[in-house]
Design a protein around this motif. Structure first.
Motif, PDB file in Angstrom:
ATOM      1  N   MET A   1       0.842  -1.176   0.000  1.00  0.00           N
ATOM      2  CA  MET A   1       0.000   0.000   0.000  1.00  0.00           C
ATOM      3  C   MET A   1       0.884   1.236   0.000  1.00  0.00           C
ATOM      4  O   MET A   1       1.820   1.311   0.787  1.00  0.00           O
ATOM      5  N   LYS A   2       0.569   2.135  -0.858  1.00  0.00           N
ATOM      6  CA  LYS A   2       1.329   3.382  -0.936  1.00  0.00           C
ATOM      7  C   LYS A   2       0.421   4.547  -0.553  1.00  0.00           C
ATOM      8  O   LYS A   2      -0.773   4.545  -0.854  1.00  0.00           O
ATOM      9  N   ILE A   3       1.026   5.534   0.113  1.00  0.00           N
ATOM     10  CA  ILE A   3       0.303   6.745   0.462  1.00  0.00           C
ATOM     11  C   ILE A   3       1.056   7.949  -0.068  1.00  0.00           C
ATOM     12  O   ILE A   3       2.259   7.876  -0.347  1.00  0.00           O
ATOM     13  N   ARG A   4       0.317   9.031  -0.205  1.00  0.00           N
ATOM     14  CA  ARG A   4       0.943  10.301  -0.549  1.00  0.00           C
ATOM     15  C   ARG A   4       0.585  11.303   0.529  1.00  0.00           C
ATOM     16  O   ARG A   4      -0.529  11.288   1.063  1.00  0.00           O
ATOM     17  N   ILE A   5       1.551  12.142   0.832  1.00  0.00           N
ATOM     18  CA  ILE A   5       1.382  13.189   1.831  1.00  0.00           C
ATOM     19  C   ILE A   5       1.584  14.500   1.091  1.00  0.00           C
ATOM     20  O   ILE A   5       2.693  14.810   0.659  1.00  0.00           O
ATOM     21  N   ASP A   6       0.488  15.226   0.898  1.00  0.00           N
ATOM     22  CA  ASP A   6       0.539  16.486   0.159  1.00  0.00           C
ATOM     23  C   ASP A   6       0.708  17.666   1.102  1.00  0.00           C
ATOM     24  O   ASP A   6       0.004  17.766   2.114  1.00  0.00           O
ATOM     25  N   LEU A  11       5.460  17.175  -2.095  1.00  0.00           N
ATOM     26  CA  LEU A  11       4.807  15.876  -2.049  1.00  0.00           C
ATOM     27  C   LEU A  11       5.763  14.864  -1.438  1.00  0.00           C
ATOM     28  O   LEU A  11       6.947  14.831  -1.772  1.00  0.00           O
ATOM     29  N   VAL A  12       5.225  14.035  -0.535  1.00  0.00           N
ATOM     30  CA  VAL A  12       5.987  12.959   0.081  1.00  0.00           C
ATOM     31  C   VAL A  12       5.224  11.671  -0.218  1.00  0.00           C
ATOM     32  O   VAL A  12       3.998  11.648  -0.156  1.00  0.00           O
ATOM     33  N   THR A  13       5.943  10.602  -0.562  1.00  0.00           N
ATOM     34  CA  THR A  13       5.295   9.308  -0.763  1.00  0.00           C
ATOM     35  C   THR A  13       5.895   8.296   0.206  1.00  0.00           C
ATOM     36  O   THR A  13       7.043   8.425   0.627  1.00  0.00           O
ATOM     37  N   ALA A  14       5.086   7.293   0.542  1.00  0.00           N
ATOM     38  CA  ALA A  14       5.534   6.260   1.474  1.00  0.00           C
ATOM     39  C   ALA A  14       4.891   4.932   1.112  1.00  0.00           C
ATOM     40  O   ALA A  14       3.805   4.897   0.515  1.00  0.00           O
ATOM     41  N   THR A  15       5.559   3.849   1.485  1.00  0.00           N
ATOM     42  CA  THR A  15       5.017   2.508   1.333  1.00  0.00           C
ATOM     43  C   THR A  15       4.734   1.969   2.724  1.00  0.00           C
ATOM     44  O   THR A  15       5.604   1.986   3.598  1.00  0.00           O
ATOM     45  N   LEU A  16       3.506   1.514   2.934  1.00  0.00           N
ATOM     46  CA  LEU A  16       3.103   0.984   4.231  1.00  0.00           C
ATOM     47  C   LEU A  16       3.380  -0.508   4.315  1.00  0.00           C
ATOM     48  O   LEU A  16       3.300  -1.225   3.316  1.00  0.00           O
ATOM     49  N   PRO A  62      13.420   3.243  15.589  1.00  0.00           N
ATOM     50  CA  PRO A  62      13.166   3.906  14.310  1.00  0.00           C
ATOM     51  C   PRO A  62      14.423   4.518  13.707  1.00  0.00           C
ATOM     52  O   PRO A  62      15.340   4.930  14.423  1.00  0.00           O
ATOM     53  N   SER A  63      14.434   4.565  12.381  1.00  0.00           N
ATOM     54  CA  SER A  63      15.495   5.261  11.659  1.00  0.00           C
ATOM     55  C   SER A  63      14.845   6.335  10.783  1.00  0.00           C
ATOM     56  O   SER A  63      13.630   6.364  10.619  1.00  0.00           O
ATOM     57  N   ALA A  64      15.664   7.207  10.236  1.00  0.00           N
ATOM     58  CA  ALA A  64      15.150   8.282   9.391  1.00  0.00           C
ATOM     59  C   ALA A  64      14.330   7.687   8.254  1.00  0.00           C
ATOM     60  O   ALA A  64      14.774   6.758   7.583  1.00  0.00           O
ATOM     61  N   GLY A  65      13.122   8.193   8.077  1.00  0.00           N
ATOM     62  CA  GLY A  65      12.230   7.721   7.021  1.00  0.00           C
ATOM     63  C   GLY A  65      11.140   6.783   7.507  1.00  0.00           C
ATOM     64  O   GLY A  65      10.217   6.476   6.755  1.00  0.00           O
ATOM     65  N   GLY A  93       5.348   1.946   8.134  1.00  0.00           N
ATOM     66  CA  GLY A  93       5.929   1.911   6.793  1.00  0.00           C
ATOM     67  C   GLY A  93       7.148   2.796   6.714  1.00  0.00           C
ATOM     68  O   GLY A  93       7.757   3.151   7.722  1.00  0.00           O
ATOM     69  N   ARG A  94       7.491   3.167   5.464  1.00  0.00           N
ATOM     70  CA  ARG A  94       8.697   3.940   5.207  1.00  0.00           C
ATOM     71  C   ARG A  94       8.476   4.970   4.112  1.00  0.00           C
ATOM     72  O   ARG A  94       7.794   4.712   3.135  1.00  0.00           O
ATOM     73  N   ILE A  95       9.082   6.133   4.299  1.00  0.00           N
ATOM     74  CA  ILE A  95       9.044   7.199   3.295  1.00  0.00           C
ATOM     75  C   ILE A  95       9.841   6.752   2.073  1.00  0.00           C
ATOM     76  O   ILE A  95      10.965   6.278   2.201  1.00  0.00           O
ATOM     77  N   ASP A  96       9.247   6.899   0.887  1.00  0.00           N
ATOM     78  CA  ASP A  96       9.930   6.580  -0.373  1.00  0.00           C
ATOM     79  C   ASP A  96      10.650   7.797  -0.931  1.00  0.00           C
ATOM     80  O   ASP A  96      11.758   7.690  -1.456  1.00  0.00           O
ATOM     81  N   SER A  97       9.990   8.949  -0.860  1.00  0.00           N
ATOM     82  CA  SER A  97      10.583  10.174  -1.401  1.00  0.00           C
ATOM     83  C   SER A  97      10.014  11.387  -0.673  1.00  0.00           C
ATOM     84  O   SER A  97       8.891  11.347  -0.179  1.00  0.00           O
ATOM     85  N   GLY A  98      10.827  12.441  -0.597  1.00  0.00           N
ATOM     86  CA  GLY A  98      10.379  13.697  -0.003  1.00  0.00           C
ATOM     87  C   GLY A  98      10.665  13.869   1.478  1.00  0.00           C
ATOM     88  O   GLY A  98      10.161  14.802   2.100  1.00  0.00           O
TER      89      GLY A  98
END
Length: 117
Positions: A1-6, A11-16, A62-65, A93-98
């Protein structure tokens, strides 16, 4: 599952992860939150309701992201720096980008939506 944080300027995206807490988080989407600075390591915000902790480990380091739920306070936590082992912290989950956007100081108004699998 992927989410976007606007955010207003990014824009930030993450995979849960595939766990009960993450699935419960997705059920609350879409949501608007204000992410606040906490301990110079993470952005946090209260959630509309606490997430399921069924099957969750006692805590994690936890680590960064990392995107997490802190069960004792009922809040979302997005780490932009690593931190020590925390009891009651559940990885979502983890941040993919942003991630660099979330590391900026000050409150951030965000909208979180589901992108899909």
């Amino acid at each position: 599952m992927k989410i976007r944080i606007d955010l207003s300027d990014g824009l930030v995206t993450a995979t849960l992860d595939n766990n009960d807490s993450s699935k419960d988080f997705v059920k609350q989407l879409p949501m608007k939150l204000t992410l606040e600075d906490y301990a110079s390591t993470e952005k946090i915000s209260d959630l509309p309701r606490p997430l399921s902790t069924q099957g969750a480990p006692a805590g994690f380091t936890p680590s960064a992201g990392d995107v997490a739920f802190y069960a004792p306070w009922g809040n979302l936590a997005i780490f932009h720096k690593g931190f020590e082992y925390s009891s009651g912290l559940i990885k979502l989950g983890r941040i993919d980008s942003g991630l660099e956007i979330l590391a900026r100081p000050g409150p951030l108004d965000v909208t979180i939506t589901l992108l899909g699998d």
